[in-house]
Each structure stands twice: as C-alpha cells, then as structure tokens.
Design a protein around this motif. Structure first.
Motif, PDB file in Angstrom:
ATOM      1  N   ILE A   4      -0.526   8.593   0.813  1.00 10.62           N
ATOM      2  CA  ILE A   4      -0.450   7.374   0.014  1.00 10.62           C
ATOM      3  C   ILE A   4      -0.244   6.182   0.939  1.00 10.62           C
ATOM      4  O   ILE A   4       0.526   6.256   1.903  1.00 10.62           O
ATOM      5  CB  ILE A   4       0.678   7.487  -1.035  1.00 10.62           C
ATOM      6  CG1 ILE A   4       0.644   6.331  -2.016  1.00 10.62           C
ATOM      7  CG2 ILE A   4       2.044   7.620  -0.366  1.00 10.62           C
ATOM      8  CD1 ILE A   4       1.499   6.574  -3.254  1.00 10.62           C
ATOM      9  N   ILE A   5      -0.948   5.096   0.663  1.00 13.03           N
ATOM     10  CA  ILE A   5      -0.901   3.931   1.543  1.00 13.03           C
ATOM     11  C   ILE A   5       0.429   3.197   1.389  1.00 13.03           C
ATOM     12  O   ILE A   5       0.826   2.831   0.282  1.00 13.03           O
ATOM     13  CB  ILE A   5      -2.077   2.983   1.255  1.00 13.03           C
ATOM     14  CG1 ILE A   5      -3.397   3.678   1.587  1.00 13.03           C
ATOM     15  CG2 ILE A   5      -1.941   1.682   2.048  1.00 13.03           C
ATOM     16  CD1 ILE A   5      -4.624   2.898   1.198  1.00 13.03           C
ATOM     17  N   GLU A   6       1.097   2.986   2.535  1.00  9.47           N
ATOM     18  CA  GLU A   6       2.390   2.294   2.576  1.00  9.47           C
ATOM     19  C   GLU A   6       2.255   0.836   2.989  1.00  9.47           C
ATOM     20  O   GLU A   6       3.045  -0.008   2.567  1.00  9.47           O
ATOM     21  CB  GLU A   6       3.325   3.008   3.553  1.00  9.47           C
ATOM     22  CG  GLU A   6       3.747   4.399   3.123  1.00  9.47           C
ATOM     23  CD  GLU A   6       4.895   4.360   2.127  1.00  9.47           C
ATOM     24  OE1 GLU A   6       5.910   3.705   2.395  1.00  9.47           O
ATOM     25  OE2 GLU A   6       4.762   4.995   1.070  1.00  9.47           O
ATOM     26  N   GLY A  59      -3.194  -3.674   6.635  1.00 10.82           N
ATOM     27  CA  GLY A  59      -3.389  -4.687   7.646  1.00 10.82           C
ATOM     28  C   GLY A  59      -4.278  -5.831   7.175  1.00 10.82           C
ATOM     29  O   GLY A  59      -4.980  -5.730   6.164  1.00 10.82           O
ATOM     30  N   HIS A  60      -4.255  -6.907   7.940  1.00  6.52           N
ATOM     31  CA  HIS A  60      -5.058  -8.083   7.606  1.00  6.52           C
ATOM     32  C   HIS A  60      -6.543  -7.734   7.539  1.00  6.52           C
ATOM     33  O   HIS A  60      -7.066  -7.012   8.379  1.00  6.52           O
ATOM     34  CB  HIS A  60      -4.844  -9.178   8.662  1.00  6.52           C
ATOM     35  CG  HIS A  60      -5.680 -10.408   8.429  1.00  6.52           C
ATOM     36  ND1 HIS A  60      -5.419 -11.298   7.412  1.00  6.52           N
ATOM     37  CD2 HIS A  60      -6.794 -10.858   9.071  1.00  6.52           C
ATOM     38  CE1 HIS A  60      -6.325 -12.264   7.439  1.00  6.52           C
ATOM     39  NE2 HIS A  60      -7.157 -12.028   8.433  1.00  6.52           N
ATOM     40  N   GLY A  61      -7.220  -8.237   6.512  1.00  9.04           N
ATOM     41  CA  GLY A  61      -8.650  -8.073   6.389  1.00  9.04           C
ATOM     42  C   GLY A  61      -9.093  -6.834   5.642  1.00  9.04           C
ATOM     43  O   GLY A  61     -10.293  -6.663   5.398  1.00  9.04           O
ATOM     44  N   VAL A  62      -8.182  -5.967   5.280  1.00 11.60           N
ATOM     45  CA  VAL A  62      -8.561  -4.746   4.557  1.00 11.60           C
ATOM     46  C   VAL A  62      -8.840  -5.084   3.093  1.00 11.60           C
ATOM     47  O   VAL A  62      -8.011  -5.697   2.416  1.00 11.60           O
ATOM     48  CB  VAL A  62      -7.452  -3.677   4.647  1.00 11.60           C
ATOM     49  CG1 VAL A  62      -7.787  -2.484   3.753  1.00 11.60           C
ATOM     50  CG2 VAL A  62      -7.272  -3.229   6.092  1.00 11.60           C
ATOM     51  N   ALA A 122      -5.481  -0.645  -1.272  1.00 13.91           N
ATOM     52  CA  ALA A 122      -4.259  -1.409  -1.475  1.00 13.91           C
ATOM     53  C   ALA A 122      -3.060  -0.478  -1.354  1.00 13.91           C
ATOM     54  O   ALA A 122      -3.198   0.758  -1.413  1.00 13.91           O
ATOM     55  CB  ALA A 122      -4.275  -2.076  -2.853  1.00 13.91           C
ATOM     56  N   VAL A 123      -1.888  -1.056  -1.198  1.00 16.85           N
ATOM     57  CA  VAL A 123      -0.657  -0.267  -1.142  1.00 16.85           C
ATOM     58  C   VAL A 123      -0.543   0.584  -2.408  1.00 16.85           C
ATOM     59  O   VAL A 123      -0.773   0.106  -3.525  1.00 16.85           O
ATOM     60  CB  VAL A 123       0.570  -1.179  -0.997  1.00 16.85           C
ATOM     61  CG1 VAL A 123       1.860  -0.376  -1.151  1.00 16.85           C
ATOM     62  CG2 VAL A 123       0.550  -1.871   0.360  1.00 16.85           C
ATOM     63  N   GLY A 124      -0.214   1.849  -2.224  1.00 11.30           N
ATOM     64  CA  GLY A 124      -0.079   2.771  -3.347  1.00 11.30           C
ATOM     65  C   GLY A 124      -1.300   3.604  -3.629  1.00 11.30           C
ATOM     66  O   GLY A 124      -1.224   4.582  -4.398  1.00 11.30           O
ATOM     67  N   ASP A 125      -2.443   3.278  -3.020  1.00 14.61           N
ATOM     68  CA  ASP A 125      -3.655   4.076  -3.236  1.00 14.61           C
ATOM     69  C   ASP A 125      -3.505   5.461  -2.609  1.00 14.61           C
ATOM     70  O   ASP A 125      -2.894   5.622  -1.550  1.00 14.61           O
ATOM     71  CB  ASP A 125      -4.871   3.382  -2.618  1.00 14.61           C
ATOM     72  CG  ASP A 125      -5.360   2.204  -3.436  1.00 14.61           C
ATOM     73  OD1 ASP A 125      -4.853   2.016  -4.563  1.00 14.61           O
ATOM     74  OD2 ASP A 125      -6.240   1.467  -2.952  1.00 14.61           O
ATOM     75  N   ARG A 126      -4.101   6.445  -3.260  1.00 14.75           N
ATOM     76  CA  ARG A 126      -4.121   7.822  -2.743  1.00 14.75           C
ATOM     77  C   ARG A 126      -5.410   8.008  -1.938  1.00 14.75           C
ATOM     78  O   ARG A 126      -6.509   7.778  -2.459  1.00 14.75           O
ATOM     79  CB  ARG A 126      -4.064   8.831  -3.882  1.00 14.75           C
ATOM     80  CG  ARG A 126      -2.832   8.672  -4.766  1.00 14.75           C
ATOM     81  CD  ARG A 126      -2.643   9.826  -5.741  1.00 14.75           C
ATOM     82  NE  ARG A 126      -3.869  10.405  -6.233  1.00 14.75           N
ATOM     83  CZ  ARG A 126      -4.066  11.721  -6.420  1.00 14.75           C
ATOM     84  NH1 ARG A 126      -3.099  12.575  -6.151  1.00 14.75           N
ATOM     85  NH2 ARG A 126      -5.207  12.177  -6.892  1.00 14.75           N
ATOM     86  N   VAL A 127      -5.274   8.458  -0.694  1.00 11.21           N
ATOM     87  CA  VAL A 127      -6.422   8.530   0.192  1.00 11.21           C
ATOM     88  C   VAL A 127      -6.449   9.853   0.951  1.00 11.21           C
ATOM     89  O   VAL A 127      -5.423  10.531   1.092  1.00 11.21           O
ATOM     90  CB  VAL A 127      -6.420   7.361   1.206  1.00 11.21           C
ATOM     91  CG1 VAL A 127      -6.671   6.036   0.502  1.00 11.21           C
ATOM     92  CG2 VAL A 127      -5.111   7.319   1.994  1.00 11.21           C
TER      93      VAL A 127
END
Length: 331
Positions: free
Chosen positions: A68-70, A73-76, A80-85
């Motif tokens: 899960i995204i914590e 970085g700039h430009g991404v 988003a934060v919280g997405d499961r990847v």
C-alpha cells in the motif's frame, strides 16, 4: 525499517534481517509499505549463486510483492496515498518489443523482502479489487509468465501443463478462462483432486507413465496438444516435441531439470511447431492480465505462507519442489 539483505550469494546463512533508515521519496517515486511478497524458482537460483545475469551481492531479494502506498513523490499522477499496488517484474519495460536493456530486481533495483520499498511509480500496477495482498504478490512473475505462455489460445484448443508449480497452476487457470481443454501432468496421484478442482480435464502421472507423450497423443486422438507450457527444460523438452500438435506452440518458460533426453532434431522439424521462449512480460501485459484476473475472478493458488521473520523457511519450502502453487511471505 526491517529489511533482508543477502550479503554472500551461495550462503543462505547470510540472508539476514537488518535495521535501515526509511528512504526519502524523490520525484516520480513512491514509498510502498510491503504487505506480502512471493518467491519464484529464480530466487532460489539467485540465492544459490547460480543466476547467470550478474546479480549483485548485498541486495534485497524478491521481484514479486504487493503493498500500500505510504508516500508519493513530486510529479506522480498514476497513484495516490492508500492505493494498493503490485510490482512489475521488469521495472523499465512498459510495452512493445523486448528492449536490449531491462532493469531487474536484485540488480539495478532492490527487491520486496522488506517492510518498505522506494520505487518508481512507473514500475507498479494496481491490484485487482477481489485479491488479498498475499494473492496479489504471486502475480508479477509466475502468473504473467503463464499468461504470456497461453497467449493466443482459443476455445477448443488443448493445453498441456507440466507439474504443479506456480506457472503451471496459473496456466491451467488461464487456459480454462480462455475456453481450452487442459491436460496436466504431475508426479503424484495425490494431486489429481486439486488439479481437477482447478479445471484440468485429463491427468497424467508422469512417474507412473514415464513416456507421457504417448498418453498425450492418446488423449488427443493422436493429434497432440495445441499448446504446451514447457517448464522442465532439458528434463522434458524432448517429450514436449513428441507431444505437440503439428503447427502448435511450445512455450518455453523454464528449466527445472538440467538432465534429460536429447532432442530429436528431425522430430522437432517435422512437428512444424513454434518453439517460443517466454520472457515473463511487460507492464502492459501485466495490466491486461490483471483485467482478465478481475473479469474471471481468478484467485491464485497459495501453497503456503510464512511470516516475514521466517523468510528462510519460505526459501526452504520452495527449494523442496514439493509445492502446489505459490510460496508467500506475509509482512
């Protein structure tokens, strides 16, 4: 954060947990909290020091993981934060023809046997909604290899799979989703029930039937299989040549056994078949596969799951080769 590093290839005793500082997120990068990772036979070969593609020592192991995204970085823009990847096996091959240079985990990029991983946003894909992190972690290598191996199979084709490792199990699931008939080989009749439950239409115990190519011919009215997912390499390729239908395809995805019968070149020639080496696949392939996994509600088969602190036992389990499906490490 806790992270495993393998400081000396060939010595599993040097794969140990250590404490490291949490990395800072740069432009275009993501910080992912790893929830699960999974092993491939490639990881065993690397740990043993036999991998032929220049793996560096002191690396963080494993190419396959989910989390899960914590932090972003700039430009991404992709996540988003919280997405499961989940990871893409080749971090810089996004689509099209195989590039001459492809970044690999445990070489240019540290792997997923860690609590947190810093990685390019372009090296990840979204997890199908119905899957757990443990299930998703099995997809990047074995599942995508199987998906690529059966690409082009159409309803009514006969697909032959060999054994019950991760690639072969996924190949059964994908072949059935594509409307194919599946013949599966295994070393143990005890696995017949599980293979049937996955959708295998016919089963061959290759220990009881060492010349299993004859059984394949019998089961196909003498024609042979339209597609073979060939994982055995030298140990099985000669029989696969004898088992393939004229004009069919043998998808070569591994070499689990290094000794076997020599290939009869005339039989190979007269098979008029395609012999295609499968190089896992790119991110676009992974995204396509994930859509199919979601559409058919396919659930990966997990042989066993181990705690992060017990990662060495996961290696031992896979190295035994007595598995049915994928070996997972749970964070």
């Amino acid at each position: 954060m806790k992270v495993y590093r393998h400081t000396q290839l060939g010595d599993m005793g040097t794969l140990k947990v250590r404490e490291e500082a949490l990395p800072e997120v740069g432009a275009g990068q993501l910080l992912v909290r790893v929830k699960a990772s999974s092993l491939n036979f490639r990881d065993i070969i690397i740990a043993q020091g036999h991998y032929p593609f220049g793996i560096v020592e002191n690396h963080v192991p494993l190419s396959d993981g989910a989390g899960i995204i914590e932090a972003v970085g700039h430009g991404v823009r992709r996540f988003a934060v919280g997405d499961r990847v989940l990871s893409s096996f080749f971090t810089s091959w996004f689509g099209g023809r195989i590039p001459a240079y492809r970044e690999q985990y445990q070489k240019e990029q540290d792997g997923w046997l860690t609590e947190y991983i810093l990685i390019s946003a372009e090296a990840l894909t979204s997890i199908p909604d119905h899957l757990t992190f443990e299930e998703a972690s099995t997809l990047p290598c074995a599942a995508l290899t199987a998906w690529s191996a059966v690409s082009g199979v159409v309803p009514g084709d006969t697909v032959l799979t060999l054994g019950t490792g991760g690639v072969s199990i996924f190949a059964i699931q994908f072949a059935k989703a594509l409307g194919a008939r599946v013949i599966a080989t295994t070393s143990s009749s005890d696995k017949f029930e599980k293979l049937t439950a996955l959708g295998a239409d016919a089963l061959i115990n290759y220990r009881e039937t060492p010349e299993w190519h004859r059984a394949v011919r019998d089961l196909t009215g003498g024609l042979g299989a339209d597609r073979i997912v060939e994982v055995g390499g030298p140990a099985t390729i000669a029989q696969s040549v004898r088992s393939i239908r004229e004009g069919g395809q043998v998808s070569i995805v591994g070499a689990l056994g290094m000794e076997g019968e020599a290939i009869d070149i005339m039989k190979l020639f007269f098979s008029q078949a395609t012999y295609k080496v499968i190089s896992v696949g790119n991110r676009s392939d992974l995204e396509e596969m994930n859509r199919a996994v979601a559409a058919h509600q396919i659930r990966p088969v997990i042989d066993s799951a181990f705690a992060f602190e017990d990662a060495l036992s996961a290696y031992e389990r896979l190295a035994s080769r007595n598995v049915f499906g994928k070996v997972v490490i749970r964070n």
